[in-house]
Scaffold this active site. Sequence first.
Site, PDB file in Angstrom:
ATOM      1  N   ASP A 150      -0.302   1.237  -3.162  1.00  0.00           N
ATOM      2  CA  ASP A 150      -1.329   2.240  -2.691  1.00  0.00           C
ATOM      3  C   ASP A 150      -2.315   2.179  -3.821  1.00  0.00           C
ATOM      4  O   ASP A 150      -2.126   2.423  -4.948  1.00  0.00           O
ATOM      5  CB  ASP A 150      -0.885   3.553  -2.324  1.00  0.00           C
ATOM      6  CG  ASP A 150      -0.302   3.958  -1.160  1.00  0.00           C
ATOM      7  OD1 ASP A 150       0.045   2.570  -0.352  1.00  0.00           O
ATOM      8  OD2 ASP A 150       0.040   4.821  -0.720  1.00  0.00           O
ATOM      9  N   LYS A 197      -4.205   1.555   6.364  1.00  0.00           N
ATOM     10  CA  LYS A 197      -3.506   2.252   7.378  1.00  0.00           C
ATOM     11  C   LYS A 197      -4.431   2.753   8.580  1.00  0.00           C
ATOM     12  O   LYS A 197      -5.711   3.198   8.277  1.00  0.00           O
ATOM     13  CB  LYS A 197      -3.035   3.739   6.704  1.00  0.00           C
ATOM     14  CG  LYS A 197      -2.007   3.420   5.797  1.00  0.00           C
ATOM     15  CD  LYS A 197      -1.419   4.622   5.129  1.00  0.00           C
ATOM     16  CE  LYS A 197      -0.654   4.504   4.035  1.00  0.00           C
ATOM     17  NZ  LYS A 197       0.843   4.182   4.261  1.00  0.00           N
ATOM     18  N   GLY A 257       3.512   4.560  -3.152  1.00  0.00           N
ATOM     19  CA  GLY A 257       2.265   5.093  -2.898  1.00  0.00           C
ATOM     20  C   GLY A 257       1.678   5.972  -3.948  1.00  0.00           C
ATOM     21  O   GLY A 257       1.213   5.339  -4.964  1.00  0.00           O
ATOM     22  N   SER A 258       1.863   7.018  -3.963  1.00  0.00           N
ATOM     23  CA  SER A 258       1.678   8.147  -5.108  1.00  0.00           C
ATOM     24  C   SER A 258       2.212   7.658  -6.646  1.00  0.00           C
ATOM     25  O   SER A 258       1.508   8.204  -7.786  1.00  0.00           O
ATOM     26  CB  SER A 258       1.684   9.447  -4.665  1.00  0.00           C
ATOM     27  OG  SER A 258       1.338   9.604  -3.328  1.00  0.00           O
TER      28      SER A 258
END
Lengths: 293, 196
Positions: free
Chosen positions: A23, A80, A234-235
């Site tokens: 991400d 997304k 992601g994070s």
Amino acid sequence: MRTGTDRVKRGMAEMQKGGVIMDVVNAEQAKIAEEAGAVAVMALERVPSDIRAAGGVARMADPTIVEEVMGAVSIPVMAKVRIGHIVEARVLESMGVDYIDESEVLTPADEEFHLLKSEYTVPFVCGCRDLGEAARRIGEGAAMLRTKGEPGTGNIVEAVRHIRKVNAQVRKVVAMDETELMTEAKLLGAPYETLLEIKRLGRLPVVNFAAGGVATPADAALMMQLGADGVFVGSGIFKSENPEKTARAIVEATTHYQDYELIAKLSKGLGAAMKGIEISSLTSETRMQERGW
Amino acid sequence: MVKVAVLGLQGAVREHVNAIEASGAEAVVIKRVEQLQEVDGLILPGGESTTMRKLIDKYGFMPELKRFAAEGKPMFGTCAGLILLAKRVVGYTEPHIGVMDVTVERNSFGRQRESFETELDIKDVAEDFSAVFIRAPHIVEAGENVEVLAKHNGRIVAAREGQFLGCSFHPELTEDNRLTSYFVRMVEESKQKTIV
């Protein structure tokens, strides 16, 4: 010459196998991800942990950010859309995004229907927690899956639960007598044809990555060992103390997931990983995995 | 039986293994440099060329891959693998392994939505090969010793230069193993020569 066929869409995901999809929220992060060896980047306005913290409605990213990321790297760019949001999906497709994630990380636009993904030229990836959900998404035309985990938590427990569940159910279908498949389809709420295909192939017909909680190289290697084809982070990267180093370490740990001495070396001195959230502290409304069906 | 390896750092590795086995050779997945010594031919699979290159450098594969090529052993690059083999890559000052006398351009058919499948006439292989192109490169220019095996809309998409075979598309994504079989025969012939 045919574009947007199943083979072309599923094949794109095959090329991502053994890799890490990261991400990113701007061009600078995208370049760091590419430099670290990511196989693709997911262009977002905010990473899941920030979406979680901000609350409110989370939507498709501003096209400016997506364009900026597409211009910054040569690896594929994903983005997304909200579950069931036909227009967000068509907008991203028109921009030439390489893969769309119909994602529970964003607030669903439709609480009843997912997108009919077979109608698009662009391929889609969707989340799943079990084989029923996985097969329904394949039935709608998803060309790639990812187990959901619990996004933005830095806690691997849900990701483990989901990949174990899906793979155990795949093994069960493969071992079943064909006579039993229709009843299994009914029980799982899965399209019968998809189960037949799984039985014939001995595996899922599309690539299945793991997502939702990967924060360390060991987490990534764990998902590979449990049978994921690759990992979404992601994070976990840009919320860590040292994103460059963490990104490179997660890429290497994904490739060499059974080389424990290497993973020990990679895990040294990475600084603090993202803080993480205990799943039981989340209320049912804040569990992203329960969005979609 | 010859041993054909697939570079297993990232990408469509399993599919190549299946195609090699179906072509009557033993398949080996290579993740470590030492493993290169025990094989007769090597396939560089499709995947992300930038990712593969990082991992190739990280684990010291580059000098060993160049040595493998210098020993005359056959190498087959598909899509990203073709980019790794090429002597020249458009827009980059340095090649990767840089052994096959071709110039390639990355993502030259466009982004994923422009990816496609089509039937190809591949010289000495098949007249009706179903080829899957995914964010594919193509050969912009081929050296004089390079034999062009297939073109799509005037662009070179498969070629051979002696021990090197390269294609823009993904033979591993279909059940048509004729191109892989062609490569396995190249490996068999090359091994026979070294034994004699």
